[in-house]
Design a protein around this motif. Structure first.
Motif, PDB file in Angstrom:
ATOM      1  N   UNK A  11       0.822  -1.211   0.000  1.00  0.00           N
ATOM      2  CA  UNK A  11       0.000   0.000   0.000  1.00  0.00           C
ATOM      3  C   UNK A  11       0.855   1.260   0.000  1.00  0.00           C
ATOM      4  N   UNK A  12       1.830   1.335   0.867  1.00  0.00           N
ATOM      5  CA  UNK A  12       2.641   2.545   0.996  1.00  0.00           C
ATOM      6  C   UNK A  12       3.601   2.722  -0.177  1.00  0.00           C
ATOM      7  N   UNK A  13       4.233   1.661  -0.609  1.00  0.00           N
ATOM      8  CA  UNK A  13       5.180   1.744  -1.725  1.00  0.00           C
ATOM      9  C   UNK A  13       4.486   2.261  -2.980  1.00  0.00           C
ATOM     10  N   UNK A  14       3.287   1.712  -3.240  1.00  0.00           N
ATOM     11  CA  UNK A  14       2.569   2.133  -4.444  1.00  0.00           C
ATOM     12  C   UNK A  14       2.007   3.541  -4.305  1.00  0.00           C
ATOM     13  N   UNK A  15       1.649   3.938  -3.086  1.00  0.00           N
ATOM     14  CA  UNK A  15       1.181   5.318  -2.892  1.00  0.00           C
ATOM     15  C   UNK A  15       2.312   6.315  -3.169  1.00  0.00           C
ATOM     16  N   UNK A  16       3.522   5.952  -2.736  1.00  0.00           N
ATOM     17  CA  UNK A  16       4.657   6.860  -2.926  1.00  0.00           C
ATOM     18  C   UNK A  16       5.116   6.866  -4.379  1.00  0.00           C
ATOM     19  N   UNK A 206       3.538   8.620   3.702  1.00  0.00           N
ATOM     20  CA  UNK A 206       3.472   7.406   4.528  1.00  0.00           C
ATOM     21  C   UNK A 206       3.161   7.725   5.997  1.00  0.00           C
ATOM     22  N   UNK A 207       2.761   8.958   6.289  1.00  0.00           N
ATOM     23  CA  UNK A 207       2.333   9.253   7.662  1.00  0.00           C
ATOM     24  C   UNK A 207       1.076   8.453   7.992  1.00  0.00           C
ATOM     25  N   UNK A 208       1.082   7.866   9.151  1.00  0.00           N
ATOM     26  CA  UNK A 208      -0.032   7.013   9.562  1.00  0.00           C
ATOM     27  C   UNK A 208      -1.372   7.755   9.485  1.00  0.00           C
ATOM     28  N   UNK A 209      -1.369   9.023   9.807  1.00  0.00           N
ATOM     29  CA  UNK A 209      -2.617   9.801   9.833  1.00  0.00           C
ATOM     30  C   UNK A 209      -3.238   9.975   8.451  1.00  0.00           C
ATOM     31  N   UNK A 210      -2.455   9.723   7.388  1.00  0.00           N
ATOM     32  CA  UNK A 210      -2.966   9.914   6.031  1.00  0.00           C
ATOM     33  C   UNK A 210      -3.776   8.717   5.532  1.00  0.00           C
ATOM     34  N   UNK A 211      -3.869   7.661   6.331  1.00  0.00           N
ATOM     35  CA  UNK A 211      -4.541   6.437   5.888  1.00  0.00           C
ATOM     36  C   UNK A 211      -5.841   6.236   6.672  1.00  0.00           C
ATOM     37  N   UNK A 212      -6.888   5.853   5.937  1.00  0.00           N
ATOM     38  CA  UNK A 212      -8.171   5.600   6.606  1.00  0.00           C
ATOM     39  C   UNK A 212      -8.201   4.171   7.141  1.00  0.00           C
ATOM     40  N   UNK A 213      -9.301   3.811   7.793  1.00  0.00           N
ATOM     41  CA  UNK A 213      -9.391   2.504   8.445  1.00  0.00           C
ATOM     42  C   UNK A 213      -9.265   1.357   7.445  1.00  0.00           C
ATOM     43  N   UNK A 214      -9.882   1.504   6.277  1.00  0.00           N
ATOM     44  CA  UNK A 214      -9.817   0.457   5.264  1.00  0.00           C
ATOM     45  C   UNK A 214      -8.394   0.242   4.771  1.00  0.00           C
ATOM     46  N   UNK A 215      -7.691   1.335   4.568  1.00  0.00           N
ATOM     47  CA  UNK A 215      -6.304   1.231   4.116  1.00  0.00           C
ATOM     48  C   UNK A 215      -5.428   0.607   5.204  1.00  0.00           C
ATOM     49  N   UNK A 216      -5.709   0.946   6.461  1.00  0.00           N
ATOM     50  CA  UNK A 216      -4.925   0.359   7.544  1.00  0.00           C
ATOM     51  C   UNK A 216      -5.159  -1.141   7.648  1.00  0.00           C
ATOM     52  N   UNK A 217      -6.408  -1.566   7.398  1.00  0.00           N
ATOM     53  CA  UNK A 217      -6.675  -3.010   7.407  1.00  0.00           C
ATOM     54  C   UNK A 217      -5.910  -3.700   6.273  1.00  0.00           C
ATOM     55  N   UNK A 218      -5.875  -3.057   5.105  1.00  0.00           N
ATOM     56  CA  UNK A 218      -5.129  -3.615   3.973  1.00  0.00           C
ATOM     57  C   UNK A 218      -3.636  -3.657   4.295  1.00  0.00           C
TER      58      UNK A 218
END
Length: 336
Positions: A11-16, A206-218
Motif C-alpha cells: 500500500x505505501x510503496x505504491x502510494x509513494x 506514509x504518515x499514519x494519519x494519512x490512511x483511513x481505516x480500510x487502508x490500515x486493514x489492507x
C-alpha cells in the motif's frame, strides 16, 4: 506507535512511487546506472493489464510499480520482501517479455528501447560479497566497454545498505535510508530526510494519519500475509535443506558402500592371490620333497647294489638270500 507506516509495504510503496511521478522519477535517477544525458525526465505508468504476472506463491511478497519514460524506455520497480532462488530468473523473464512486447509485426528492431528492472530485496542473497548493489547487463566478455543495450537488471540488498560505509550519490543514499530506516516504530524522521523536498514528500505520504481505516486493514493484512509467506518459505527452505542433507547423506552412504565393496573385492583378490601363492609354494615344496625322495631312493639303491656286490663277491649267501636282504631283484644281482 510510530508516526509513519513502513514504505516497503504494498500500500505505501505504491502510494509513494505508483501515484507520484516526480518521486518515482527521482528514485529511478538515483538508483539506476544512468549517465547525465540518460536521466529520466518524465514517465507514464503502465496500464494494469500490462503489469507482469507474478506466481501465486509470491503474490503477497512482491510490490511492483511499472512505467515508461518519454524516450519509451520501460522501468519495472519491485520490492521483494522474501528472497527465493527463482527470483532472478523471474525478473529476467518479465524484463525480457517487456522488451519483446515493444515490437509490433514489421517494426524495425532499431525501435526497441531498453528495459530497466530495479529490484529492492529485503533479504541478503549474495552472502559471499559485501556490496549491496548488483548491476547485470549484456557486456562483452573481453572488451567490457562493448555493451548491447537492451536489458538492465539491478538488485539492491537493503539489509546490507549502511550509509556510513558507502559513498553513493546523495539521492541514492536518501532513498535507501527512506526504505530502510522508516517503519512502524519511527516517531521522528531523520533530519537529512526531512530536509530533502522529494523524500520529505514521501514521508508525508506514509504518515499514519494519512490512511483511513480500510487502508490500515489492507496494510496490516499485507504484513500478515508476508509473515505467513515468510513462515511457509522458511519451512520450505528448511524442508529443502533437510531433503538435500538426506540426499547428500544417502549419496555419501552409497559412496561408502561402493568403497567398502571395492575394498572387499580387493581383499578377496588378495586372498585369492595369497591362496595361489600358497598352492604354488606347496607345489614347489612337494616337487622338492619328491626330488629329495628320488635322490634318497637312488642313493639307497646305490648302497644296496654296493652291499649286494660285496655279498656276492664274498660268496657266503645265495643270490636269493642276497635279493631278500637287499630288496633287489635276482636279475639286478645277476647283473652285478
Amino acid at each position: 506507535m510510530g508516526k509513519y507506516l513502513d514504505p516497503r509495504a504494498d500500500l505505501t510503496f505504491k502510494k509513494v512511487f505508483g501515484e507520484h511521478k516526480n518521486l518515482v522519477i527521482s528514485l529511478l535517477n538515483a538508483l539506476l546506472p544512468l549517465e547525465d544525458d540518460e536521466r529520466v525526465e518524465s514517465i507514464e505508468y503502465w496500464p494494469a493489464e500490462k503489469v507482469p504476472d507474478r506466481p501465486l506463491a509470491e503474490k503477497d511478497s512482491i510490490v511492483d510499480v511499472c512505467c515508461k519514460d518519454n524516450k519509451n524506455r520501460e522501468f519495472i520497480v519491485e520490492m521483494q520482501m522474501s528472497w527465493t532462488d527463482s527470483f532472478k530468473k523471474r525478473v529476467l523473464f518479465n524484463a525480457s517479455k517487456a522488451y519483446v512486447a515493444q515490437s509490433k509485426k514489421g517494426d524495425d528492431y532499431e525501435l526497441l528501447q531498453p528495459v530497466y528492472a530495479l529490484n529492492f530485496v529485503n533479504e541478503n542473497f549474495m552472502n559471499d560479497v559485501d556490496d549491496y548493489y548488483h548491476y547485470y547487463h549484456l557486456v562483452h566478455d573481453k572488451y567490457t566497454d562493448k555493451v548491447i543495450d537492451g536489458l538492465h537488471l539491478i538488485f539492491v540488498e537493503l539489509k546490507k545498505f549502511k550509509p556510513q560505509t558507502f559513498s553513493e550519490r546523495k539521492m541514492q543514499v536518501l532513498w535507501l535510508r527512506f526504505l530502510t530506516e522508516i517503519n512502524d516504530e519511527t516517531r521522528v524522521a531523520p533530519a537529512e530526510l526531512l530536509e530533502n523536498a522529494e523524500v520529505s514528500q514521501a514521508l508525508e505520504i506514509v504518515e499514519r494519519a494519512a490512511f483511513d481505516d480500510g487502508e490500515m486493514r489492507a496494510y496490516d493484512k499485507f504484513w500478515d500475509n508476508i509473515s505467513v509467506y515468510v513462515t511457509l518459505e522458511n519451512a520450505r527452505k528448511r524442508e529443502n535443506i533437510a531433503v538435500r542433507q538426506e540426499a547428500e547423506k544417502a549419496i555419501a552412504d552409497a559412496k561408502k558402500e561402493v568403497e567398502d565393496a571395492k575394498k572387499e573385492v580387493e581383499d578377496a583378490k588378495k586372498e585369492v592371490e595369497d591362496a595361489k601363492k600358497e598352492v604354488e609354494d606347496a607345489k614347489k615344496e612337494a616337487e622338492e620333497v619328491k626330488k629329495e625322495a628320488e635322490e634318497a631312493r637312488k642313493e639307497a639303491k646305490v648302497k644296496m647294489l654296493d652291499t649286494a656286490r660285496r655279498l656276492k663277491a664274498m660268496n657266503v649267501m645265495t643270490i636269493e638270500q642276497i635279493a631278500e636282504a637287499t630288496s633287489l631283484t635276482v636279475e639286478e644281482i645277476n647283473r652285478l
